[in-house]
Every structure is written in C-alpha cells, then in structure tokens.
Write an enzyme that holds these catalytic residues in place. Structure first.
Site: not given
Length: 361
Positions: A102, A207
């Site tokens: 990201h 994550e």
C-alpha cells in the site's frame, strides 16, 4: 491438530491450515532482478526497469517465431509461464504474484514523526493524535500519489509492453490497501479479454497482527459501503475477530496464515493454471511473510512499491497433524515515553502494561 497460545477467535483460522500445508511453494528464479542477490532493495525502482523483468531468452521463444511477429519481453514471459503450466503435472501450478505494498498511510507518517521506538511502545496503541487518525489508517496525499504512480506505470506497461494484466485480484481488508488497489487499478485501459478489476477482499492478506491500532480493521459493513461492487470472501466476519490490542502475531504464526491464504489462491479452480497472473495488494509485513513462505530472498518494499515473483506450487503428501502456532503479549507505556532515541523508556508513573490503551475493540 495441536494448537498452543491461541485465542478462541483464531481456532477457525488454524483449522484451515491443515489443508493448505499440503502444498509446497518455491520461487522460480532467473526471471526478475529482485531474485538476484546483487539487486539492492533499498534503491530499487520497479518503474525504471520493467517491473524488474530480466531481458533474456526463453525456451518458448522458438515456438513463438512461427507467428511471424515480434513479441515484447512481457508477452514472451507470459507465454513461457503458460508453457510451464501446460507441461507440468496436474499437482503442479505456476503463478506470477504481483505483490503490491500500500501507499504511505497516516500510521507510516506518524511513525516517522515520533520515531520507531516511541511509536511501538505508546503512540501506535492510540487511535491517533490531535491532527491525524491512524486506526486502520487511510492513505496520506503522498500515499495516494504513490498509488497513482503505480497506476500510470501499469498503463505504460499495457500500452508499450502489452503486459498480461492480472487474471485475479486480491486485496487486504484494511483501508489503506483498499484505497491503494482502487487508485492503482481503477480506470486502466485494459486489453480486450482482460479480467475486470473487482478484487476479492480476503482477511488473511492483512498486515501482521500487532497491538497497533493501524492493524485493527473496520467492519464488513464499512468495507462494503466504501467499495460496494467489490466481492468479500465467504465467511468474512462483520467485526475484526483477530485483533484484540493485547496479543501480537509472531512471524511463525503469520507464515502459517500466509501459507493458508496462498492455498486459497493456487489450485483454486479448473482454470487455475491458465489464470496465472495474480495481483495481491497488501502490506510490508505480509509481503515479507509471503516471500518467506515461497522461498524468495528477503526484499523490503517501500510504500507503494510492487514486486513480481514467479512461484511454483506443488501438492505433496499428507501434512503433519500437529502444528503449534504461538502469539505473544506485548507491553507498552500508558503515557508518552521519557526517551526513545534507541529504546523506549516509560515514565516512572506509567509502568508498562499489557492491557489495551484503546478499549473499543
């Protein structure tokens, strides 16, 4: 299966590991610069070198000469991957994973501002400060720009290299990855016959789960409202069942999770071999875990960067019936640290605790 140090909310995750663990993964090297030890990850720019695809010949080139036309490097590579799949055993599959990190989120900016020690031991356990929110952080303006750079580069590769765009798109459920995938792939002028960009939102591509609030995802309803046309995987819970603000995933536990989710990408359908190009928009920690699982060398990505990896997956014999997956308890300050130049030191009146600073979990 034997399980240790897991909360009840994680039992469903671990129960699915057994099936995925019967697949062995390996990186097929020699195709990308990122595979080579001489390539410095800290200075590497994927947009300057064709995603890192090495300019070389392939065994399939001789067959392509019969078509009487010149093929770009990416076109020839695509045919090489298809040939690998055509010639492989039914229990072997090759896929090119485009692993995209990201763009910069507000949590990244906050960590830079406070410094990593102070961030880890206090600030990351809060939802934000007076100027920014980093709970399930959104992209900063810089992060949006990084995703738009990826968008422009994909379009350049489509127009000039005739790159085969992903057959399947997957994305982590955290806001920063959802936004990054949207800015990167929405609105591209895709070649005829390309798969439509409608990424499948998958819980296990998130994550590494720490006690930081940036790792606490929002509700399924929020995600659906943000991108209502994007599919969400079956069984996705309304609220986050994995983050609790107390225990953190170890690297070993995360690798088990990554192996599990890769097992849901490979051998996924009758056309799985043909659909060999896959985009995964995820996070630095999760991409590092995936690279470990597939046997790739360590290769850190800056925010917004992408690494392609050619992966061979092979179904093997029955897996061991015993897998231990541990999580750890993390202590943190209850007030800003006194100092954190090289390590975090809590104020004497704010001794480290293992209870959440944010109670609404």
């Amino acid at each position: 299966m034997k399980v240790s140090a897991l909360s009840p909310a994680l039992l469903g995750l671990v129960a699915s590991v057994h099936a995925a663990s019967s697949i062995e993964y390996s990186t097929v090297t020699g195709y990308f610069l990122q595979d080579e030890t001489a390539t410095d990850a800290s200075t590497f720019d994927y947009t300057a070198v064709n995603f890192g695809l090495i300019n070389r010949t392939y065994p399939v080139d001789q067959e392509l000469k019969r078509h009487g036309k010149d093929f770009t490097q990416w076109e020839r590579f695509y045919h090489q991957v298809q040939k690998l799949n055509q010639d492989s055993h039914k229990d072997v599959e090759y896929k090119v994973l485009f692993l995209g990190r990201h763009g910069e989120g507000w949590h990244n900016a906050a960590e830079t501002y406070y410094g990593t020690p102070a961030w880890n031991c206090y600030w990351a356990e809060l939802d934000g400060n007076s100027t920014a929110t980093w709970h399930d952080a959104a992209l900063t303006d810089n992060g949006i720009n990084q995703a738009l750079i990826a968008h422009a580069f994909w379009q350049k590769e489509i127009d000039e290299q005739h790159i085969h765009t992903p057959d399947n798109y997957f994305v982590s459920p955290l806001t920063r990855t959802l936004q990054t995938a949207n800015y990167t792939f929405s609105g591209l002028s895709l070649p005829d016959g390309s798969a439509t960009f409608k990424p499948l939102i998958k819980e296990l591509f998130r994550e590494g789960i720490s006690i930081h609030t940036c790792d606490h995802r929002r509700s399924k309803s929020y995600i659906h409202e943000l991108f209502p046309s994007w599919p969400i995987e079956k069984g996705f819970a309304e609220t986050d069942q994995l983050w609790n603000g107390v225990t953190a995933e170890t690297s070993g536990a995360q690798d088990v999770r990554s192996s599990t989710v890769l097992g849901e990408v490979f051998f996924s359908s009758a056309s799985s071999k043909r659909d060999a190009f896959v985009s995964v928009t995820s996070h630095s920690g999760e991409i590092s875990s995936i690279l470990r699982v597939v046997g790739h060398r360590t290769f850190g990505l800056s925010t917004g960067a992408v690494i392609p990896v050619l992966v061979k997956a092979e179904k093997v014999g029955e897996a061991s019936a015993t897998t231990a997956v541990s999580w750890t308890v993390s202590a943190h300050c209850t007030a800003p640290p006194v100092t954190s130049v090289s390590a975090c030191v809590c104020p004497s009146s704010a001794a480290p605790v293992t209870t959440p600073l944010v109670t609404d979990v």
